[in-house]
Scaffold this active site. Structure first.
Site, PDB file in Angstrom:
ATOM      1  N   ASN A 128       3.029 -21.242 -60.780  1.00 45.25           N
ATOM      2  CA  ASN A 128       3.677 -21.284 -59.476  1.00 45.25           C
ATOM      3  C   ASN A 128       2.707 -21.929 -58.497  1.00 45.25           C
ATOM      4  OD1 ASN A 128       4.940 -20.799 -57.045  1.00 45.25           O
ATOM      5  ND2 ASN A 128       4.637 -18.568 -57.079  1.00 45.25           N
ATOM      6  N   TRP A 129       2.956 -23.188 -58.210  1.00 45.36           N
ATOM      7  CA  TRP A 129       1.994 -23.941 -57.382  1.00 45.36           C
ATOM      8  C   TRP A 129       2.087 -23.578 -55.893  1.00 45.36           C
ATOM      9  CZ3 TRP A 129       2.241 -29.739 -59.390  1.00 45.36           C
ATOM     10  CH2 TRP A 129       1.922 -29.755 -60.759  1.00 45.36           C
ATOM     11  N   LYS A 130       3.108 -22.854 -55.514  1.00 45.82           N
ATOM     12  CA  LYS A 130       3.299 -22.484 -54.099  1.00 45.82           C
ATOM     13  C   LYS A 130       3.246 -23.733 -53.212  1.00 45.82           C
ATOM     14  CE  LYS A 130       1.731 -17.872 -55.198  1.00 45.82           C
ATOM     15  NZ  LYS A 130       1.087 -16.647 -54.785  1.00 45.82           N
TER      16      LYS A 130
ATOM     17  N   HIS B  15      10.687 -14.539 -54.861  1.00 41.26           N
ATOM     18  CA  HIS B  15       9.235 -14.313 -54.824  1.00 41.26           C
ATOM     19  C   HIS B  15       8.883 -13.474 -53.591  1.00 41.26           C
ATOM     20  CE1 HIS B  15       4.958 -15.024 -54.432  1.00 41.26           C
ATOM     21  NE2 HIS B  15       4.971 -15.323 -55.720  1.00 41.26           N
TER      22      HIS B  15
ATOM     23  N   GLU C 281       6.666 -13.705 -51.488  1.00 44.13           N
ATOM     24  CA  GLU C 281       6.336 -14.474 -50.278  1.00 44.13           C
ATOM     25  C   GLU C 281       7.601 -14.935 -49.562  1.00 44.13           C
ATOM     26  OE1 GLU C 281       3.583 -17.117 -52.191  1.00 44.13           O
ATOM     27  OE2 GLU C 281       2.171 -15.459 -52.397  1.00 44.13           O
TER      28      GLU C 281
ATOM     29  N   GLU D 230       5.716  -8.646 -60.225  1.00 47.39           N
ATOM     30  CA  GLU D 230       4.565  -9.066 -59.414  1.00 47.39           C
ATOM     31  C   GLU D 230       4.311  -8.039 -58.313  1.00 47.39           C
ATOM     32  OE1 GLU D 230       3.783 -13.598 -59.744  1.00 47.39           O
ATOM     33  OE2 GLU D 230       5.093 -13.229 -58.046  1.00 47.39           O
TER      34      GLU D 230
ATOM     35  N   GLY E  64      -6.362 -17.008 -57.101  1.00 47.21           N
ATOM     36  CA  GLY E  64      -6.194 -16.345 -58.400  1.00 47.21           C
ATOM     37  C   GLY E  64      -7.187 -15.213 -58.645  1.00 47.21           C
TER      38      GLY E  64
ATOM     39  N   SER F 273      -2.849 -12.392 -59.608  1.00 55.46           N
ATOM     40  CA  SER F 273      -4.279 -12.608 -59.893  1.00 55.46           C
ATOM     41  C   SER F 273      -4.595 -12.773 -61.375  1.00 55.46           C
ATOM     42  CB  SER F 273      -5.125 -11.488 -59.280  1.00 55.46           C
ATOM     43  OG  SER F 273      -4.969 -11.483 -57.875  1.00 55.46           O
TER      44      SER F 273
ATOM     45  N   GLY G 254      -0.261 -17.962 -60.112  1.00 57.36           N
ATOM     46  CA  GLY G 254      -0.316 -18.704 -58.852  1.00 57.36           C
ATOM     47  C   GLY G 254      -1.604 -19.510 -58.748  1.00 57.36           C
ATOM     48  N   GLY G 255      -2.594 -18.965 -58.047  1.00 57.35           N
ATOM     49  CA  GLY G 255      -3.842 -19.664 -57.745  1.00 57.35           C
ATOM     50  C   GLY G 255      -4.471 -20.378 -58.936  1.00 57.35           C
TER      51      GLY G 255
END
Ligand code: PGA
Length: 250
Positions: free
Chosen positions: A4-6, A92, A94, A162, A172, A212, A233-234
């Site tokens: 997930n590159w956000k 998500h 966010e 999540e 991350g 994470s 993600g990160g």
């Protein structure tokens, strides 16, 4: 295995670089390991030209529930499909923090399934309490987010657990859940899914963990967490790290 590159990276050129890095890195990986990159919308068209083998599938980070009409700024399931997108993250945390409610998540999930996109429906508690009330929070969120999903469609769902407290600030390296936290919640989610759809279908719905996940903790989460994959993600913003994470599950 979903990256997930956000809201990253900043340019189409760097998005291409990242995608190619992932594509090259996972070349030898067993075909039954599904690898998905979920870039921001503007990069999807360009990236769809880069994976002719389809080894790295394309995901969206959100989708709307209508396929046309007066909805400024939205992106339709059929539009994504026309670019070869196969998966879409929905609900998500966010997006939920920005106001998306369970009813909207459910409508998007139903629409994605109808368009034959695989919805990756995100759920997770904001914080944990000593009495275990957060389990009820997750159960309620799960049921409300899947409202309207019929039994015959349910086996095409993917659920991503999540916990909001475990999601990193972007690198991350946040406070990862323990493998035991993950394992217990996985069992709980599958039990709730079997209440909704019966056991045989629930057993076929993959449950991912996200929050994470990085190259240092993935092996333990994989061997002890009892999940079917990860939403990263990160760490998915560094091709080498994401590839290491993908390779940890084979
Ligand atoms: P993280 O993000 O891996 O950076 O914690 C996961 C997610 O929010 O999908």
């Amino acid at each position: 295995m979903v990256g997930n590159w956000k809201l990253n990276p900043a340019t189409a050129a760097t998005a291409k670089e990242l995608f190619v890095g992932v594509r090259n890195g996972v070349k030898g990986v067993r075909q039954d390991v599904v690898v998905v990159a979920a870039p921001p919308f503007p990069f999807i068209g360009e990236l769809s030209k880069l994976s002719p083998s389809g080894r790295v599938l394309l995901g969206a980070q959100d989708v709307f529930y209508e396929n046309g009409g007066p909805h400024t700024g939205e992106v339709a399931p059929t539009m994504l499909l026309s670019l070869g997108v196969t998966h879409t993250i929905i609900g998500h945390s966010e997006r939920r923090a920005a106001g998306e409610v369970d009813e909207v998540v459910a409508k998007k999930t139903v629409a994605a399934l109808k368009a034959k996109l695989t919805p990756i429906v995100c759920i997770g508690e904001r914080k944990r309490d000593a009495h275990g009330d957060f389990y009820m929070t997750v159960a309620k969120q799960l049921r409300a987010s899947l409202k309207g999903v019929e039994k015959k469609e349910a086996s095409k769902l993917v659920i991503a657990y999540e916990p909001v407290w475990a999601i990193s600030k972007g690198d991350g390296n946040g406070k990862v859940a323990t493998p035991q936290d993950v394992e217990e919640m996985r069992l709980f989610i599958t039990k709730e899914l079997s209440r909704l759809y019966g056991r045989p279908i629930a057993a076929r719905i993959p449950v991912l963990y996200g929050g994470s996940v990085n190259p240092r903790n993935v092996e333990q989460l994989w061997s002890q967490g009892d999940v079917d994959g990860f939403l990263v993600g990160g760490a998915s913003l560094r091709a080498a790290d994401f590839v290491t994470i993908v390779k940890a599950v084979i």
